[in-house]
Design an enzyme around this catalytic site. Sequence first.
Site, PDB file in Angstrom:
ATOM      1  N   ASP A   1     -34.453  20.185 -54.914  1.00  0.00           N
ATOM      2  CA  ASP A   1     -35.899  20.000 -54.996  1.00  0.00           C
ATOM      3  C   ASP A   1     -36.188  18.554 -55.395  1.00  0.00           C
ATOM      4  O   ASP A   1     -35.276  17.784 -55.687  1.00  0.00           O
ATOM      5  CB  ASP A   1     -36.529  20.993 -55.970  1.00  0.00           C
ATOM      6  CG  ASP A   1     -35.997  20.849 -57.392  1.00  0.00           C
ATOM      7  OD1 ASP A   1     -35.329  19.842 -57.681  1.00  0.00           O
ATOM      8  OD2 ASP A   1     -36.254  21.740 -58.212  1.00  0.00           O
TER       9      ASP A   1
ATOM     10  N   ASP B   1     -36.043  30.889 -53.061  1.00  0.00           N
ATOM     11  CA  ASP B   1     -35.158  30.590 -54.193  1.00  0.00           C
ATOM     12  C   ASP B   1     -35.860  30.991 -55.474  1.00  0.00           C
ATOM     13  O   ASP B   1     -37.090  31.025 -55.536  1.00  0.00           O
ATOM     14  CB  ASP B   1     -34.821  29.100 -54.247  1.00  0.00           C
ATOM     15  CG  ASP B   1     -35.921  28.310 -54.943  1.00  0.00           C
ATOM     16  OD1 ASP B   1     -35.748  27.979 -56.126  1.00  0.00           O
ATOM     17  OD2 ASP B   1     -36.962  28.030 -54.307  1.00  0.00           O
TER      18      ASP B   1
ATOM     19  N   CYS C   1     -24.707  50.669 -55.378  1.00  0.00           N
ATOM     20  CA  CYS C   1     -24.273  49.282 -55.185  1.00  0.00           C
ATOM     21  C   CYS C   1     -22.754  49.217 -55.151  1.00  0.00           C
ATOM     22  O   CYS C   1     -22.071  49.894 -55.938  1.00  0.00           O
ATOM     23  CB  CYS C   1     -24.812  48.406 -56.318  1.00  0.00           C
ATOM     24  SG  CYS C   1     -24.313  46.671 -56.218  1.00  0.00           S
TER      25      CYS C   1
ATOM     26  N   CYS D   1     -21.060  46.205 -55.443  1.00  0.00           N
ATOM     27  CA  CYS D   1     -20.623  44.886 -55.916  1.00  0.00           C
ATOM     28  C   CYS D   1     -19.446  45.042 -56.879  1.00  0.00           C
ATOM     29  O   CYS D   1     -19.140  46.137 -57.355  1.00  0.00           O
ATOM     30  CB  CYS D   1     -21.777  44.140 -56.591  1.00  0.00           C
ATOM     31  SG  CYS D   1     -22.175  44.663 -58.275  1.00  0.00           S
TER      32      CYS D   1
ATOM     33  N   CYS E   1     -20.360  46.793 -60.218  1.00  0.00           N
ATOM     34  CA  CYS E   1     -20.610  48.230 -60.142  1.00  0.00           C
ATOM     35  C   CYS E   1     -19.360  49.029 -59.772  1.00  0.00           C
ATOM     36  O   CYS E   1     -19.241  50.203 -60.140  1.00  0.00           O
ATOM     37  CB  CYS E   1     -21.734  48.514 -59.149  1.00  0.00           C
ATOM     38  SG  CYS E   1     -23.356  47.952 -59.751  1.00  0.00           S
TER      39      CYS E   1
ATOM     40  N   HIS F   1     -24.105  40.971 -60.514  1.00  0.00           N
ATOM     41  CA  HIS F   1     -24.798  42.117 -59.913  1.00  0.00           C
ATOM     42  C   HIS F   1     -26.173  41.733 -59.387  1.00  0.00           C
ATOM     43  O   HIS F   1     -26.536  42.096 -58.254  1.00  0.00           O
ATOM     44  CB  HIS F   1     -24.940  43.248 -60.930  1.00  0.00           C
ATOM     45  CG  HIS F   1     -25.869  44.318 -60.458  1.00  0.00           C
ATOM     46  ND1 HIS F   1     -25.497  45.277 -59.536  1.00  0.00           N
ATOM     47  CD2 HIS F   1     -27.186  44.546 -60.735  1.00  0.00           C
ATOM     48  CE1 HIS F   1     -26.544  46.060 -59.273  1.00  0.00           C
ATOM     49  NE2 HIS F   1     -27.571  45.634 -59.987  1.00  0.00           N
TER      50      HIS F   1
END
Length: 378
Positions: free
Chosen positions: A93, A267, A305, A307, A310, A336
């Site tokens: 940015d 974002d 989930c 991931c 998890c 996560h």
Amino acid sequence: MAITYEHIKTCRQTGARLGKVHTPHGTFDTPAFMPVGTLATVKTMSPEELESMGAGMILSNTYHLWLRPGSDIVEEAGGLHKFMNWNGSILTDSGGFQVFSLSDLRKIKEEGVHFRNHISGEKLFLSPEKAMHIQNQLGADIMMAFDECPPYPAEHKYMKDSVERTSRWAERCLTAHKRPHDQGLFGIVQGGEYEDLRKQSARDLTSLDFPGYAIGGLSVGEPKDVMNRVLEYTTPLLPTDKPRYLMGVGSPDSLVDGALRGVDMFDCVLPTRIARNGTCMTSNGRLVVRNAKFARDFRPLDENCDCHTCRNYSRAYIRHLVKANETFGIRLTTYHNLYFLLNLMGQVREAIKEDRLGDFREEFFEQYGFNKPDAKNF
């Protein structure tokens, strides 16, 4: 141009679009969420972990990197990609949002902004030319024009003056940009909640032919219905053959609603920030794992989930780590949350591909709990 947009499909149900953004450091599918690595790191995450969960681009902060370690040091290291060992795309940015958030420490002039370092109190000056110089040193694939990000709410007269200044600064940014061959510069459409000013800003900036456009001045305190209304009349003002980026938005409902209204890139620090307090995004809504009721809960954070967190760790264990201020607990909740949002965007892309994003929104909002009168957001 260093940055190009490839349109793949438009959802017949909603008008949302599926595409790809091509950069000097790779291609990523859109709509996409970009994790934020303010100081050249996404807090507690390694670049390898981010890549494994499907992050195609990350965002770093010009203002903070200018102060620490210094853009000259990053340049000497070979640019941000080498400095932080990230092989994917990077967006920086302009530093404008951070500078303008220092309302008690800054003074806006036509030449730029005079302000004080929030760490040391040292007097500093940031202008369109300086912002371009710093970002050229950092070497990100996408860099942002220096703009004024006004507060919400703001009077029409103030916002009009701000929009006109941002347009003048955008022209100065284009003139000062020294690496258009390998860094794409995006303009930022401002105007607050005023449709006439959004149209004026979009008209000014599209006439300058940037390779991409951001929508700024949202997610700054306005209600969600105001954000959605502004997107509905702003996004169609932007070129269809270039990426559209909604700055600073990362709540699950806003990602879905933004994509539905034609946004390609998002974002936000939200998923990493709330993770540090033990707050997790799950398919059934917000879960604050540090709460006492999870002390003996040996289920994963989200049973839907897959991931790494998890698959391997329980709510009880993560609660223990977070309550004990163990860094590993924050790593697990951060992993996560980022995975959840990146996976959500994959589901959004699949729904666009199948012309059912509107149906997906209804199903997701119902399961997540956004449709409940007492729904808790982030």
